[in-house]
Design a protein around this motif. Structure first.
Motif, PDB file in Angstrom:
ATOM      1  N   VAL A 204       0.973  -1.292   0.053  1.00 58.93           N
ATOM      2  CA  VAL A 204       0.023   0.141   0.051  1.00 58.93           C
ATOM      3  C   VAL A 204       0.801   0.981   0.101  1.00 58.93           C
ATOM      4  O   VAL A 204       1.941   1.482   0.847  1.00 58.93           O
ATOM      5  CB  VAL A 204      -0.861  -0.008   1.413  1.00 58.93           C
ATOM      6  CG1 VAL A 204      -1.793   1.286   1.321  1.00 58.93           C
ATOM      7  CG2 VAL A 204      -1.717  -1.183   1.155  1.00 58.93           C
ATOM      8  N   VAL A 205       0.811   2.246  -0.913  1.00 61.44           N
ATOM      9  CA  VAL A 205       1.663   3.283  -1.110  1.00 61.44           C
ATOM     10  C   VAL A 205       0.782   4.239  -0.851  1.00 61.44           C
ATOM     11  O   VAL A 205      -0.425   4.667  -1.407  1.00 61.44           O
ATOM     12  CB  VAL A 205       2.088   3.284  -2.620  1.00 61.44           C
ATOM     13  CG1 VAL A 205       3.052   4.444  -2.526  1.00 61.44           C
ATOM     14  CG2 VAL A 205       2.524   2.100  -2.993  1.00 61.44           C
ATOM     15  N   VAL A 206       1.314   5.426   0.098  1.00 58.44           N
ATOM     16  CA  VAL A 206       0.797   6.660   0.309  1.00 58.44           C
ATOM     17  C   VAL A 206       1.633   7.804   0.023  1.00 58.44           C
ATOM     18  O   VAL A 206       2.753   7.799   0.341  1.00 58.44           O
ATOM     19  CB  VAL A 206       0.433   6.622   1.957  1.00 58.44           C
ATOM     20  CG1 VAL A 206      -0.264   7.845   2.382  1.00 58.44           C
ATOM     21  CG2 VAL A 206      -0.357   5.361   2.435  1.00 58.44           C
ATOM     22  N   VAL A 207       1.167   8.779  -0.495  1.00 58.52           N
ATOM     23  CA  VAL A 207       1.803   9.962  -1.101  1.00 58.52           C
ATOM     24  C   VAL A 207       1.171  10.998  -0.031  1.00 58.52           C
ATOM     25  O   VAL A 207       0.204  11.298  -0.242  1.00 58.52           O
ATOM     26  CB  VAL A 207       1.994  10.306  -2.474  1.00 58.52           C
ATOM     27  CG1 VAL A 207       2.594  11.537  -2.762  1.00 58.52           C
ATOM     28  CG2 VAL A 207       2.448   9.175  -3.290  1.00 58.52           C
ATOM     29  N   PHE A 208       2.227  11.934   0.370  1.00 55.69           N
ATOM     30  CA  PHE A 208       1.597  12.936   1.432  1.00 55.69           C
ATOM     31  C   PHE A 208       2.631  14.153   1.498  1.00 55.69           C
ATOM     32  O   PHE A 208       3.685  14.042   1.182  1.00 55.69           O
ATOM     33  CB  PHE A 208       1.377  12.249   2.883  1.00 55.69           C
ATOM     34  CG  PHE A 208       2.554  11.791   3.588  1.00 55.69           C
ATOM     35  CD1 PHE A 208       3.356  12.676   4.459  1.00 55.69           C
ATOM     36  CD2 PHE A 208       3.141  10.485   3.349  1.00 55.69           C
ATOM     37  CE1 PHE A 208       4.507  12.300   5.131  1.00 55.69           C
ATOM     38  CE2 PHE A 208       4.275  10.159   4.046  1.00 55.69           C
ATOM     39  CZ  PHE A 208       4.854  10.919   4.872  1.00 55.69           C
ATOM     40  N   LYS A 209       2.070  15.172   1.981  1.00 62.24           N
ATOM     41  CA  LYS A 209       2.564  16.252   2.246  1.00 62.24           C
ATOM     42  C   LYS A 209       3.064  16.431   3.760  1.00 62.24           C
ATOM     43  O   LYS A 209       2.023  16.150   4.518  1.00 62.24           O
ATOM     44  CB  LYS A 209       2.266  17.595   1.562  1.00 62.24           C
ATOM     45  CG  LYS A 209       2.430  17.677   0.108  1.00 62.24           C
ATOM     46  CD  LYS A 209       2.149  19.096  -0.262  1.00 62.24           C
ATOM     47  CE  LYS A 209       2.508  19.273  -1.605  1.00 62.24           C
ATOM     48  NZ  LYS A 209       3.207  20.452  -1.916  1.00 62.24           N
ATOM     49  N   THR A 210       4.031  17.287   4.403  1.00 63.77           N
ATOM     50  CA  THR A 210       4.311  17.015   5.590  1.00 63.77           C
ATOM     51  C   THR A 210       3.311  17.893   6.362  1.00 63.77           C
ATOM     52  O   THR A 210       3.336  17.841   7.641  1.00 63.77           O
ATOM     53  CB  THR A 210       5.740  17.272   5.934  1.00 63.77           C
ATOM     54  OG1 THR A 210       6.184  18.489   5.402  1.00 63.77           O
ATOM     55  CG2 THR A 210       6.584  15.910   5.574  1.00 63.77           C
ATOM     56  N   SER A 211       2.901  19.165   5.911  1.00 67.51           N
ATOM     57  CA  SER A 211       2.104  19.990   6.287  1.00 67.51           C
ATOM     58  C   SER A 211       1.188  20.612   5.100  1.00 67.51           C
ATOM     59  O   SER A 211       1.491  20.201   4.185  1.00 67.51           O
ATOM     60  CB  SER A 211       2.834  21.260   6.992  1.00 67.51           C
ATOM     61  OG  SER A 211       3.447  21.878   6.078  1.00 67.51           O
ATOM     62  N   ASN A 212       0.420  21.505   5.527  1.00 72.83           N
ATOM     63  CA  ASN A 212      -0.512  21.888   4.579  1.00 72.83           C
ATOM     64  C   ASN A 212      -0.055  23.319   4.118  1.00 72.83           C
ATOM     65  O   ASN A 212      -0.782  23.969   3.260  1.00 72.83           O
ATOM     66  CB  ASN A 212      -1.806  22.534   5.298  1.00 72.83           C
ATOM     67  CG  ASN A 212      -1.754  23.465   6.459  1.00 72.83           C
ATOM     68  OD1 ASN A 212      -0.496  23.928   6.606  1.00 72.83           O
ATOM     69  ND2 ASN A 212      -3.150  23.797   6.904  1.00 72.83           N
ATOM     70  N   ARG A 213       1.319  23.596   4.209  1.00 73.60           N
ATOM     71  CA  ARG A 213       2.032  24.736   3.688  1.00 73.60           C
ATOM     72  C   ARG A 213       2.301  24.403   2.178  1.00 73.60           C
ATOM     73  O   ARG A 213       2.679  23.199   1.818  1.00 73.60           O
ATOM     74  CB  ARG A 213       3.409  24.991   4.223  1.00 73.60           C
ATOM     75  CG  ARG A 213       3.171  25.325   5.631  1.00 73.60           C
ATOM     76  CD  ARG A 213       2.633  26.687   5.963  1.00 73.60           C
ATOM     77  NE  ARG A 213       2.621  27.087   7.509  1.00 73.60           N
ATOM     78  CZ  ARG A 213       2.451  27.986   7.949  1.00 73.60           C
ATOM     79  NH1 ARG A 213       2.504  29.172   7.262  1.00 73.60           N
ATOM     80  NH2 ARG A 213       2.185  28.126   9.299  1.00 73.60           N
ATOM     81  N   SER A 214       2.298  25.574   1.277  1.00 76.02           N
ATOM     82  CA  SER A 214       2.924  25.275   0.022  1.00 76.02           C
ATOM     83  C   SER A 214       4.060  24.835  -0.326  1.00 76.02           C
ATOM     84  O   SER A 214       4.285  24.097  -1.261  1.00 76.02           O
ATOM     85  CB  SER A 214       2.562  26.590  -0.873  1.00 76.02           C
ATOM     86  OG  SER A 214       3.447  27.534  -0.369  1.00 76.02           O
ATOM     87  N   ASN A 215       5.030  25.030   0.624  1.00 81.99           N
ATOM     88  CA  ASN A 215       6.299  24.582   0.307  1.00 81.99           C
ATOM     89  C   ASN A 215       6.787  23.655   1.008  1.00 81.99           C
ATOM     90  O   ASN A 215       7.848  22.858   1.279  1.00 81.99           O
ATOM     91  CB  ASN A 215       7.466  25.794   0.635  1.00 81.99           C
ATOM     92  CG  ASN A 215       7.360  26.191   2.023  1.00 81.99           C
ATOM     93  OD1 ASN A 215       6.377  25.870   2.854  1.00 81.99           O
ATOM     94  ND2 ASN A 215       8.357  26.885   2.399  1.00 81.99           N
ATOM     95  N   ALA A 216       5.901  22.731   1.616  1.00 80.88           N
ATOM     96  CA  ALA A 216       6.028  21.577   2.159  1.00 80.88           C
ATOM     97  C   ALA A 216       6.424  20.341   1.581  1.00 80.88           C
ATOM     98  O   ALA A 216       6.115  20.091   0.198  1.00 80.88           O
ATOM     99  CB  ALA A 216       4.617  20.870   3.099  1.00 80.88           C
ATOM    100  N   GLN A 217       7.251  19.550   2.112  1.00 81.38           N
ATOM    101  CA  GLN A 217       7.961  18.661   1.500  1.00 81.38           C
ATOM    102  C   GLN A 217       7.170  17.388   1.135  1.00 81.38           C
ATOM    103  O   GLN A 217       6.333  17.086   1.887  1.00 81.38           O
ATOM    104  CB  GLN A 217       9.247  18.083   2.193  1.00 81.38           C
ATOM    105  CG  GLN A 217      10.062  17.144   1.500  1.00 81.38           C
ATOM    106  CD  GLN A 217      11.119  16.639   2.462  1.00 81.38           C
ATOM    107  OE1 GLN A 217      11.447  16.738   3.615  1.00 81.38           O
ATOM    108  NE2 GLN A 217      12.263  15.859   1.997  1.00 81.38           N
ATOM    109  N   THR A 218       7.072  16.875  -0.007  1.00 78.05           N
ATOM    110  CA  THR A 218       6.403  15.773  -0.507  1.00 78.05           C
ATOM    111  C   THR A 218       7.119  14.445  -0.253  1.00 78.05           C
ATOM    112  O   THR A 218       8.106  14.252  -0.691  1.00 78.05           O
ATOM    113  CB  THR A 218       5.935  15.892  -1.958  1.00 78.05           C
ATOM    114  OG1 THR A 218       5.101  16.819  -2.117  1.00 78.05           O
ATOM    115  CG2 THR A 218       4.808  14.631  -2.324  1.00 78.05           C
TER     116      THR A 218
END
Length: 74
Positions: free
Chosen positions: A12-26
């Motif tokens: 199972v693969v999950v892609v996420f951003k570390t926060s809701n900021r625009s420059n957050a790391q994916t």
């Protein structure tokens, strides 16, 4: 009676951003020992994914690892 197999061989693969900021790391996290229902359950705590993370996509299978690597340049 015996229960059926709960876990499949597919990751199972999950892609996420570390926060809701625009420059957050994916980031991408692959779960090989969890069922897809356990991963998408909102009450469960997943190791490696922070509480404030914004989930972008979820996929089941080896092909999604390659697809998300190309799409999000991971």
């Amino acid at each position: 009676m015996a229960r059926g197999k709960l876990y499949t061989d597919d990751p199972v693969v999950v892609v996420f951003k570390t926060s809701n900021r625009s420059n957050a790391q994916t980031k991408m996290k692959v779960f090989k020992n969890r069922n897809v229902d356990e991963v998408i359950d909102e009450n469960s705590k997943l190791p490696g994914i922070p509480e404030a993370a914004v989930w972008l996509e979820v996929g089941v299978g080896e092909s999604f690892i390659q697809k998300y690597n190309l799409k999000y340049k991971l």
